[in-house]
Design an enzyme around this catalytic site. Structure first.
Site, short mmCIF file in Angstrom:
data_model
loop_
_atom_site.label_atom_id
_atom_site.label_comp_id
_atom_site.label_asym_id
_atom_site.label_seq_id
_atom_site.Cartn_x
_atom_site.Cartn_y
_atom_site.Cartn_z
N SER A 53 0.82 -1.21 0.00
CA SER A 53 0.00 0.00 0.00
C SER A 53 0.85 1.25 0.00
CB SER A 53 -0.85 0.05 1.27
OG SER A 53 -1.60 -1.11 1.40
N HIS A 65 -1.14 -2.62 -7.20
CA HIS A 65 -1.87 -2.30 -5.97
C HIS A 65 -3.36 -2.50 -6.19
CE1 HIS A 65 -2.88 0.92 -2.73
NE2 HIS A 65 -2.95 -0.29 -2.25
N GLU A 86 -3.83 0.11 -9.09
CA GLU A 86 -2.85 1.19 -9.22
C GLU A 86 -1.53 0.53 -9.61
OE1 GLU A 86 -2.14 3.22 -5.47
OE2 GLU A 86 -2.11 5.17 -6.45
N ASN A 97 -3.33 5.98 -1.39
CA ASN A 97 -3.23 6.11 0.07
C ASN A 97 -2.72 7.46 0.54
OD1 ASN A 97 -4.37 3.74 1.15
ND2 ASN A 97 -2.70 2.62 0.18
P1 NAD Z 1 -3.25 -9.54 6.17
O1 NAD Z 1 -2.69 -9.26 7.51
O2 NAD Z 1 -4.71 -9.79 6.02
O3 NAD Z 1 -2.48 -10.78 5.49
C1 NAD Z 1 -1.09 -10.86 5.44
C2 NAD Z 1 -0.70 -12.33 5.28
O4 NAD Z 1 0.71 -12.41 5.06
C3 NAD Z 1 -1.00 -13.19 6.52
O5 NAD Z 1 -1.84 -14.27 6.16
C4 NAD Z 1 0.39 -13.67 6.97
O6 NAD Z 1 0.36 -14.98 7.50
C5 NAD Z 1 1.16 -13.60 5.66
N1 NAD Z 1 2.59 -13.53 5.83
C6 NAD Z 1 3.31 -12.78 6.73
N2 NAD Z 1 4.63 -13.00 6.55
C7 NAD Z 1 4.75 -13.91 5.54
C8 NAD Z 1 5.86 -14.53 4.90
N3 NAD Z 1 7.11 -14.25 5.27
N4 NAD Z 1 5.62 -15.41 3.89
C9 NAD Z 1 4.33 -15.69 3.51
N5 NAD Z 1 3.25 -15.13 4.09
C10 NAD Z 1 3.46 -14.25 5.09
O7 NAD Z 1 -2.78 -8.30 5.26
P2 NAD Z 1 -3.53 -7.67 3.97
O8 NAD Z 1 -4.51 -6.66 4.43
O9 NAD Z 1 -3.95 -8.76 3.05
O10 NAD Z 1 -2.32 -6.84 3.33
C11 NAD Z 1 -1.36 -7.47 2.51
C12 NAD Z 1 -0.67 -6.42 1.68
O11 NAD Z 1 -1.63 -5.75 0.86
C13 NAD Z 1 0.00 -5.32 2.52
O12 NAD Z 1 1.19 -4.91 1.86
C14 NAD Z 1 -1.03 -4.22 2.50
O13 NAD Z 1 -0.47 -2.96 2.69
C15 NAD Z 1 -1.59 -4.36 1.10
N6 NAD Z 1 -2.95 -3.83 0.87
C16 NAD Z 1 -3.92 -4.00 1.81
C17 NAD Z 1 -5.20 -3.50 1.56
C18 NAD Z 1 -6.30 -3.70 2.55
O14 NAD Z 1 -7.37 -3.10 2.37
N7 NAD Z 1 -6.14 -4.53 3.56
C19 NAD Z 1 -5.48 -2.86 0.35
C20 NAD Z 1 -4.48 -2.74 -0.60
C21 NAD Z 1 -3.21 -3.23 -0.33
#
Ligand code: NAD
Length: 282
Positions: free
Chosen positions: A117, A138, A150, A188
């Protein structure tokens, strides 16, 4: 047959694997956590059922989509992927480690994309020996429903890689919008300060969470109030993004609201933990 590897099976990763698989791609969904993989698959199944009930997809397509997704606890599942989309927790060191490993494991010609993000794509690219093949892809939450991706061009991302990523995004039925690498990109940089300000309003007793969300929904025509949206995104993700904006742009202007820090410290992360500004049952 094209193959994608999606690293991280959380909120975003399962949605990304779902969308690729629904558009004919074989998908390896990778996570270190067995529970996250099981939860991710359960979410995909539920979302497919919902789409089928709405008549948006056929029963056959729902079944084929599920059949194309294989889970794994190892990054080795990315060894035959055309593109890898990383969607692990918003932590720079975790992402740097994963990109180093992916650079070693994924085919030389594969595109390495991050769904980060806010973390610099240029910095992520630097840990690999193929920085020109690293790009930001993104997706928005919830991935199966939101049209935007994005596309973030790092300082040395190759034109051919941008063109290919744009083409893949369109093939997924999404709309790519190209932006340059800068803290928070565009989405963001604009969205998070609004969410943070909404949290300050609650923190300072200006209004309740419900009232803040009502003002923005009824007065600004937002489909979802900023605090309900923060719960959907995950409060830990919101906090991590504010810190990147604060470090990269302006310490005072992008200071995270103290209430946001406190809620994350207490494990109140929004929907995924069952409690955020609102309570969630399932
Ligand atoms: P989340 O916490 O729901 O999921 C993250 C996952 O990553 C978890 O299941 C965890 O077990 C896994 N993980 C952690 N370390 C790991 C590793 N070394 N190897 C493999 N898996 C691993 O997070 P999310 O909300 O899905 O966010 C993920 C990414 O997407 C982040 O970079 C976030 O900024 C981005 N993002 C999130 C949103 C949102 O609305 N949540 C929107 C756009 C982008």
């Amino acid at each position: 047959m094209s193959k994608v590897a999606v690293v991280g099976a959380g909120t975003m990763g399962n949605g990304i694997a779902h969308v690729f698989a629904q558009h004919g791609w074989d998908a390896a969904l990778i996570d270190v956590s067995e529970a996250a993989l099981a939860g991710g698959l359960a979410t995909i199944r539920k979302n497919l059922e919902r789409l089928e009930k709405k008549g948006a997809i056929s029963h056959q397509l729902a079944a084929d989509t599920l059949g194309r997704i294989k889970t794994s606890k190892s990054l080795e599942a990315a060894t035959d992927a055309e593109i890898v989309v990383e969607a692990v927790s918003e932590n720079p060191d975790t992402k740097f480690d994963i990109f180093e490993d992916l650079d070693r494991l994924a085919p030389k010609g594969a595109i390495l994309a991050s769904n980060t993000s806010s973390i610099s794509i240029t910095e992520i690219a630097k840990v690999t020996k193929r920085p020109e093949r690293v790009i930001g892809m993104h997706f928005m939450n919830p991935v199966p429903l939101m049209p935007l991706v994005e596309i973030v061009r790092g300082r040395v991302t190759g034109d051919e890689v941008v063109a290919k990523t744009v083409e893949i995004t369109q093939q997924l039925g999404k709309t790519p919008v190209e932006v340059n690498d800068a803290p928070g990109f565009v989405s963001n940089r604009v969205l998070m300060p609004m969410i943070n300000e909404a949290i300050f309003c609650v923190d300072e007793g200006v209004a309740t969470a419900e009232a803040v969300d009502q003002v923005m929904k009824l007065g600004m025509n937002h489909p979802l109030g900023p605090l309900a949206l923060a719960d959907l995104i995950g409060l830990d993700v919101c906090l991590a993004i504010m810190k990147v904006l604060q470090d990269g742009l302006d310490v005072q202007k992008y200071r995270p609201a103290p209430l946001l820090e406190q809620m994350v410290a207490k494990g109140q992360l929004g929907r995924k933990s069952g409690q955020g500004f609102y309570a969630y049952r399932d």
